[in-house]
Scaffold this active site. Sequence first.
Site, PDB file in Angstrom:
ATOM      1  N   SER A 233    -160.475  -1.345 -23.549  1.00  0.00           N
ATOM      2  CA  SER A 233    -159.861  -1.039 -22.048  1.00  0.00           C
ATOM      3  C   SER A 233    -160.686   0.820 -22.718  1.00  0.00           C
ATOM      4  O   SER A 233    -161.735   1.400 -22.944  1.00  0.00           O
ATOM      5  CB  SER A 233    -158.727  -0.916 -21.859  1.00  0.00           C
ATOM      6  OG  SER A 233    -158.134  -0.270 -21.061  1.00  0.00           O
TER       7      SER A 233
ATOM      8  N   ASP B 153    -162.240  -8.584 -14.452  1.00  0.00           N
ATOM      9  CA  ASP B 153    -161.108  -8.020 -14.583  1.00  0.00           C
ATOM     10  C   ASP B 153    -160.875  -6.545 -13.712  1.00  0.00           C
ATOM     11  O   ASP B 153    -161.472  -6.146 -13.184  1.00  0.00           O
ATOM     12  CB  ASP B 153    -161.422  -6.946 -16.369  1.00  0.00           C
ATOM     13  CG  ASP B 153    -160.616  -5.637 -16.809  1.00  0.00           C
ATOM     14  OD1 ASP B 153    -159.837  -5.573 -15.931  1.00  0.00           O
ATOM     15  OD2 ASP B 153    -161.095  -5.796 -17.849  1.00  0.00           O
TER      16      ASP B 153
ATOM     17  N   HIS C 246    -157.462  -8.430 -18.800  1.00  0.00           N
ATOM     18  CA  HIS C 246    -158.185  -7.594 -19.760  1.00  0.00           C
ATOM     19  C   HIS C 246    -157.871  -7.200 -21.258  1.00  0.00           C
ATOM     20  O   HIS C 246    -156.960  -8.045 -21.218  1.00  0.00           O
ATOM     21  CB  HIS C 246    -156.885  -6.302 -18.543  1.00  0.00           C
ATOM     22  CG  HIS C 246    -157.626  -4.644 -19.409  1.00  0.00           C
ATOM     23  ND1 HIS C 246    -158.647  -4.344 -18.859  1.00  0.00           N
ATOM     24  CD2 HIS C 246    -157.194  -3.910 -20.159  1.00  0.00           C
ATOM     25  CE1 HIS C 246    -159.101  -3.339 -19.885  1.00  0.00           C
ATOM     26  NE2 HIS C 246    -157.566  -3.187 -20.081  1.00  0.00           N
TER      27      HIS C 246
END
Length: 535
Positions: A229, A453, A482
């Site tokens: 991320s 995502d 995710h």
Amino acid sequence: MRRAVIPIVSLALAAGAPATPATARAADQAPAGAVVAAGRARTAGIRFGACPADSGLKAPVQCGRVTVPVDYELPDGPTIKLLVSRLRAAGRPGRRQGALVFNPGGPGGSGLWFPLVGVPGAPQPTRKIWAAAADAYDLVGFDPRGVGYSAPLSCEKPADHQRAPTADPRRPTAAVLQIRQLAAQSMAEGCARRAGELLAHMTTADMARDLDVIRAALHEKRLNYFGVSYGTYLGAVYATLFPSHVRRMVTDSVVNPDPRGIWYGANLVQDVAFESRWADWKAWAARYDRVYRLGSTPERVQASFDRAARQLGKHPAGSRAGAGQLHSAAVQAAYYDQEWVPFAHLLASYLDGNAKALIATTTSTSKAAKSAENGDAAYLAVECGDSDWPRDWRVWHRDNSRVAKRYPFETWANAWLNLPCAYWPVPAGHPVDVGVAEGSDLPPVLILQSDRDAATPYEGALELHSRLPGSRLITETGAGSHGLVSIWNPCVSASVDRYLVEGTVDDADVRCEGHPAPVPTGRAGASDANTGHLY
């Protein structure tokens, strides 16, 4: 359902971002102080020992501290200490390949827990996913500057931070808009009062320099890195500033590094993607109507959710769980497949008259409240400090209103989180223009991405791929959870293991069939999905 996409450039420009932003080149972002700090860290090393008593980390995991400058332009000025955790490689000494440093994202996320994925007894599939890496590498986590045990930032009292109950954020009234504006301004003012000198030195470029100091303190000539991320953006900035210092790098669920979208435009694009992922969950819940009785079509599932939100808006559960808290739980389901079953159970139970699961989401210990407030403070410090945000509320209202007309699920909730940036008390920097030239010293980077995502839409992986020559993209198709590293997918894991252990990449980009969606095993919220929720 086909995912609707608003190009990141058009959103950023519509928001008032400059067409040719003053992005920072690597030479401008790597002052001599970074070299000085790394040299000092190499000499000092890290004295590893027991981790803090309240960290939850016990032997064989060890912890130690690394000293970094607050301001890299002033390497002899004030310093802070970063806490680093480590688990020694499990394999034979001759097979050890150094340290693998991990960042879970956020920004504002703590990575201290990372070595736990390699300890004996770690739950499956976590242990299976990380087995090859744990055999070959010391697993290293850390608290980034401003987070946890590393000079933590604070913008308000933790007890005041997570206010509840809150209203449904999807279609805010004029009164709610005004309340949120005042709250955002108060948060920014609180950061100015409470956060101190560090607040002005929380950019991603500062974090990347810290990463290089950690590398030097570990006595690693080159860095092995795994970022998830926001951790992908940190890794991309590091690769831009220090390409010759990279040995192997995996980026999982990629933040779009285009400087024109950092961060205002990127958040608007995220809002569009969340609408499609919420639709995925509704379609899944409709398939299991016999289990949850939320509705046999996505439209009926939406109606069940709306009914619960209206009821909670009038009568919050347990005095703390309102429509806003229900929405927050729904957002977690849009982030992670691992939350699909628990959220369906929570919603169904509430509509059946049992609000215990919903109320439990609002229950927090003082330690958890402190951690949440610190995480949000660090998040704001990084994102508000990385780049300029619109300072005029009318721009925010115009752009978010426009997006929310078609994509209401996450738009305003996301705006509330970021709105303090409109009132930020320290000058913003310029985003690093991520990328290296053909023929640079940067080795191939492995990029992992699911194509649905919502938190980091697929276009971001394509953008990073185009900016890092020689990189390889591993796409999980038809899925959207995710953080692929928290999902067992043999196709993805095989590419990661070959890369980390053997240093080889596939001859071309790879497309892997998506992992199976969770399957509920009963109304109690259990699932037989082979996943591990790490983030």
